[in-house]
Scaffold this motif. Structure first.
Motif, PDB file in Angstrom:
ATOM      1  N   GLU A 116       5.240   9.025   1.823  1.00 51.61           N
ATOM      2  CA  GLU A 116       4.495   8.013   1.094  1.00 51.61           C
ATOM      3  C   GLU A 116       4.130   8.378  -0.421  1.00 51.61           C
ATOM      4  OE1 GLU A 116       0.851   7.738   3.231  1.00 51.61           O
ATOM      5  OE2 GLU A 116       1.752   6.945   5.172  1.00 51.61           O
ATOM      6  N   PRO A 124      -2.008   6.510  -3.107  1.00 50.96           N
ATOM      7  CA  PRO A 124      -2.113   5.150  -2.848  1.00 50.96           C
ATOM      8  C   PRO A 124      -2.711   4.263  -3.633  1.00 50.96           C
ATOM      9  CG  PRO A 124      -3.531   6.620  -1.818  1.00 50.96           C
ATOM     10  CD  PRO A 124      -2.963   7.407  -2.574  1.00 50.96           C
ATOM     11  N   GLY A 173       0.075  -1.142   4.612  1.00 55.56           N
ATOM     12  CA  GLY A 173      -1.438  -0.536   4.278  1.00 55.56           C
ATOM     13  C   GLY A 173      -2.529  -0.632   5.324  1.00 55.56           C
ATOM     14  N   LYS A 229       0.596   3.381   3.564  1.00 53.82           N
ATOM     15  CA  LYS A 229      -0.296   3.661   2.570  1.00 53.82           C
ATOM     16  C   LYS A 229      -1.489   3.424   3.406  1.00 53.82           C
ATOM     17  CE  LYS A 229       1.815   2.358  -1.935  1.00 53.82           C
ATOM     18  NZ  LYS A 229       1.742   1.916  -3.185  1.00 53.82           N
ATOM     19  N   ILE A 288      -6.631   3.240   2.081  1.00 53.34           N
ATOM     20  CA  ILE A 288      -6.667   2.921   0.670  1.00 53.34           C
ATOM     21  C   ILE A 288      -8.158   2.686   0.093  1.00 53.34           C
ATOM     22  CG2 ILE A 288      -5.937   1.387  -1.223  1.00 53.34           C
ATOM     23  CD1 ILE A 288      -3.392   0.686   0.777  1.00 53.34           C
TER      24      ILE A 288
END
Length: 318
Positions: free
Chosen positions: A37, A41, A55, A83, A86
């Motif tokens: 990754e 992020p 995500g 991700k 976040i």
């Protein structure tokens, strides 16, 4: 919408409550490194060509659902990166629009309330159509699942007993009591219609004060259990409700609307086989299943990725 299971590295899950909260804070400030990754992020990098970026918002169920989506896509031969954790919808929606994220687990009614706070919510199908009409033209919703997880105002056992409130009580029954109570939730809960604003305009509830915590995660659970707050925004599939004997107040005016788990996708970045894979997940995922999967993570401290893979296998979607 949530109980926050956060991690210091996105592919290495940490399930201890203290560790997850500290990790999420670090992730939001500086980003976290991982072997598959981006370093940050929140930086908003566009997805690598041919890679589906899945995500999640910053709570455990979103992480679990992202893992389910991502592994279902991988099972169809798609290249996937993650991700995780976040932040809130205010952040993730922007990253969906600019193409940094391809797929995000969403809750249809909650997303509609974000896009159009005044929109009515009469059915899951109507909500999805209303969301599609409001979404950025590059985005769309896929099929909603029967699984639903919505916000609630929940009381700790001590408070419920003190004021004679039970699982049959409604938010309207809290009107005289609310001025004596501190309510907790995510910072966004204080300003959202599906939060303090709506609780006041729909039910006339004015609380003593508001305490900013997390999205139904360990901070919220600890504050409510320890009576630091007497009421809190707790998600209805949170297994802590049963464990700690929280009392969830009914919402007869449907302030919190519908909250069917639904994939939000960036149209141009997800091929048809990916669409089909995610719709197949939605067809199999119901509320009872989601509560069981959440309990495995929250109470049994299992790794969300392991739980996701095991469920996909049991559902014939691996």
């Amino acid at each position: 919408m949530t109980f926050t299971a956060k991690r210091s590295r996105y592919r290495t899950r940490h399930t201890g409550a203290a560790a997850v909260a500290l990790t999420a804070a670090a992730a939001l400030l500086a980003g976290c490194s991982s072997d598959d990754e981006p370093d940050n992020p929140l930086a908003g990098e566009k997805a690598e060509a041919g890679t589906v970026v899945v995500g999640s918002n910053n709570f455990a169920e979103s992480t679990l659902l992202a893992d389910i989506y991502g592994e279902a896509l991988r099972a169809k031969g798609l290249k996937v990166s993650y991700k995780h954790n976040i932040g809130s919808r205010e952040t993730t929606y922007g990253l969906m629009r600019n193409g940094s994220i391809t797929v995000l687990p969403e809750y249809n009614g909650s997303l509609l309330a974000y896009l159009d706070p005044k929109a009515g919510q009469e059915s899951a199908e109507a909500v999805n159509e209303a969301v599609k009409a409001k979404l950025d033209k590059k985005l769309t919703l896929l099929e909603p699942s029967p699984a639903e997880n919505k916000d609630s105002v929940s009381l700790n056992a001590e408070t419920a007993k003190k004021y004679g409130l039970t699982a049959e009580s409604t938010l309207a029954d809290l009107k005289e009591t609310a001025p004596d109570l501190v309510i907790g939730g995510s910072p966004e809960f204080q300003t959202r219609q599906q939060g303090l604003k709506g609780l006041e305009t729909v039910y006339g509830l004015k609380f003593k004060s508001f305490k900013a915590l997390d999205a139904g995660g360990p901070l919220t659970q600890a504050a409510l259990t320890g009576n630091e707050v007497q009421a809190a925004d707790v998600f209805t599939t949170d297994p802590t409700i049963v464990k700690e004997k929280f009392v969830v107040l009914k919402d007869p005016e449907n302030l919190f609307g519908f909250a069917n788990v639904t994939p939000l996708v960036h149209k141009d970045a997800l091929p048809q086989e990916g669409v089909d894979a995610l719709n197949a997940v939605s067809a199999k995922l119901d509320t009872e299943t989601l509560l069981d999967l959440d309990a495995q993570i929250q109470l049994e401290k299992k790794d969300p990725l392991d739980v996701a893979r095991a469920w996909l296998k049991s559902a014939g979607l691996d």
